[in-house]
Design a protein around this motif. Structure first.
Motif, PDB file in Angstrom:
ATOM      1  N   TYR A 127       0.500  -0.860   0.014  1.00 19.80           N
ATOM      2  CA  TYR A 127      -0.082   0.081  -0.093  1.00 19.80           C
ATOM      3  C   TYR A 127       0.850   0.683   0.263  1.00 19.80           C
ATOM      4  CZ  TYR A 127      -4.040  -3.626   2.021  1.00 19.80           C
ATOM      5  OH  TYR A 127      -4.519  -4.398   2.600  1.00 19.80           O
ATOM      6  N   LEU A 128       0.287   2.079  -0.876  1.00 19.18           N
ATOM      7  CA  LEU A 128       1.493   3.444  -0.612  1.00 19.18           C
ATOM      8  C   LEU A 128       0.417   4.272   0.682  1.00 19.18           C
ATOM      9  CD1 LEU A 128       2.013   4.183  -3.749  1.00 19.18           C
ATOM     10  CD2 LEU A 128       3.601   4.373  -1.708  1.00 19.18           C
ATOM     11  N   THR A 129       0.314   4.863   1.836  1.00 17.53           N
ATOM     12  CA  THR A 129      -0.026   5.472   2.819  1.00 17.53           C
ATOM     13  C   THR A 129      -0.372   6.909   1.612  1.00 17.53           C
ATOM     14  OG1 THR A 129       1.986   7.338   3.691  1.00 17.53           O
ATOM     15  CG2 THR A 129       1.197   5.082   4.473  1.00 17.53           C
ATOM     16  N   GLU A 130      -1.503   7.416   1.354  1.00 16.19           N
ATOM     17  CA  GLU A 130      -1.815   9.149   1.378  1.00 16.19           C
ATOM     18  C   GLU A 130      -2.277   9.829   2.658  1.00 16.19           C
ATOM     19  OE1 GLU A 130      -5.013   8.558  -1.467  1.00 16.19           O
ATOM     20  OE2 GLU A 130      -3.954   6.950  -2.538  1.00 16.19           O
ATOM     21  N   ASN A 131      -3.174  11.209   2.798  1.00 20.55           N
ATOM     22  CA  ASN A 131      -3.597  11.793   3.578  1.00 20.55           C
ATOM     23  C   ASN A 131      -4.457  11.051   5.070  1.00 20.55           C
ATOM     24  OD1 ASN A 131      -5.743  11.467   1.302  1.00 20.55           O
ATOM     25  ND2 ASN A 131      -6.809  12.938   2.780  1.00 20.55           N
ATOM     26  N   THR A 132      -4.284  11.924   5.836  1.00 20.74           N
ATOM     27  CA  THR A 132      -5.095  11.951   7.152  1.00 20.74           C
ATOM     28  C   THR A 132      -6.396  12.963   6.673  1.00 20.74           C
ATOM     29  OG1 THR A 132      -3.748  14.077   8.269  1.00 20.74           O
ATOM     30  CG2 THR A 132      -3.108  12.131   8.479  1.00 20.74           C
ATOM     31  N   TYR A 133      -7.701  11.972   8.245  1.00 23.35           N
ATOM     32  CA  TYR A 133      -8.645  12.854   7.773  1.00 23.35           C
ATOM     33  C   TYR A 133      -9.470  12.590   9.634  1.00 23.35           C
ATOM     34  CZ  TYR A 133     -11.312   8.501   7.141  1.00 23.35           C
ATOM     35  OH  TYR A 133     -11.440   6.928   7.677  1.00 23.35           O
ATOM     36  N   GLN A 134     -10.168  13.344  10.306  1.00 25.49           N
ATOM     37  CA  GLN A 134     -11.097  12.736  10.820  1.00 25.49           C
ATOM     38  C   GLN A 134     -11.975  12.380  11.171  1.00 25.49           C
ATOM     39  OE1 GLN A 134     -10.236  13.327  14.974  1.00 25.49           O
ATOM     40  NE2 GLN A 134      -8.475  14.004  14.112  1.00 25.49           N
TER      41      GLN A 134
END
Length: 227
Positions: A127-134
């Motif tokens: 996997y490639l990591t992307e952005n974060t969110y709540q």
């Protein structure tokens, strides 16, 4: 063309020529990877076979923006720390942590895997990591599954990395294992933000299980075996 690309990669790869020709004392272990493994100090901490496969993908996959590699080793039980975050460029082990697997992948051990919606199982592979969110599980990290029919439905399934109370080591004392997710690699709450902030934004994650079916289907690992 692919073979030519790999020849160039072997010449210019920055991490001390990870795929140096030859083996360590004729054991079949690639010299460059074995050297890196020891320089980082992973002996007796990280499964070498898992690390070798993770580095194979790390060296091949395009789109990485960070020299950070996260490895989850599902050959280990949930009662043991089995997630490792490694700074490849600086040769440092940054984190070692517990991590939960999907509820239908197994009890203490994850032994069954799926890419299907509603399976509530973990998915193997890169996997490639992307952005974060709540989200409903708090601070979460989007994971982009790179392998068709293995983990490419991760986004559709909302498979993300997040903290969870059932992933706290204290759960082991009462339940005999960690709690389980709906397929997400869930982390202990105390360390989840630190790990997510370290690996977010284009680093590589590899989930390993020494699984024959995965190796037969993977589009990323077979070519590495010829190097």
């Amino acid at each position: 063309m692919q073979r030519y690309f790999f020849l160039l990669l072997l010449i210019f790869i920055p991490t001390n020529h990870l795929f140096v020709k030859g083996t360590e004392h004729d054991t079949g272990i690639p010299v460059g990877i074995y050297k890196l493994y020891n320089e980082i100090g992973l002996s007796k901490i990280v499964n070498y076979d898992a690390f070798e496969q993770a580095i194979a993908g790390y060296s091949k996959i395009e789109g990485r923006k960070k020299d950070i590699l996260t490895l989850i080793d599902f050959t280990k039980p949930s009662t043991e720390k089995r997630l490792y975050v490694v700074d490849i460029k600086n040769k440092k082990l940054l984190f070692v942590s517990h991590v939960s697997h999907g509820r239908n992948s197994g009890n203490n051990y994850a032994t069954s895997f799926s890419n299907k919606n509603g399976s509530y199982k973990s998915s193997l592979g890169f996997y490639l990591t992307e952005n974060t969110y709540q989200g409903k599980n708090g601070y979460s990290l989007i994971l982009n599954g790179l392998e068709k029919n293995i983990n490419d439905k991760a986004r559709e399934r909302a498979i993300v990395m997040h903290g969870a109370p059932y992933a706290n080591p204290s759960v082991i004392k009462s339940a005999g294992r960690l709690g389980r997710s709906l397929g997400c690699p869930a982390l202990p709450e105390a360390i989840s933000k630190s790990i997510i902030d370290t690996i977010k934004g284009g680093s590589l994650l590899y989930i390993y299980a020494n699984n024959i079916d995965y190796l037969a289907q993977s589009s990323i690992l077979p070519d590495s075996e010829t190097i």
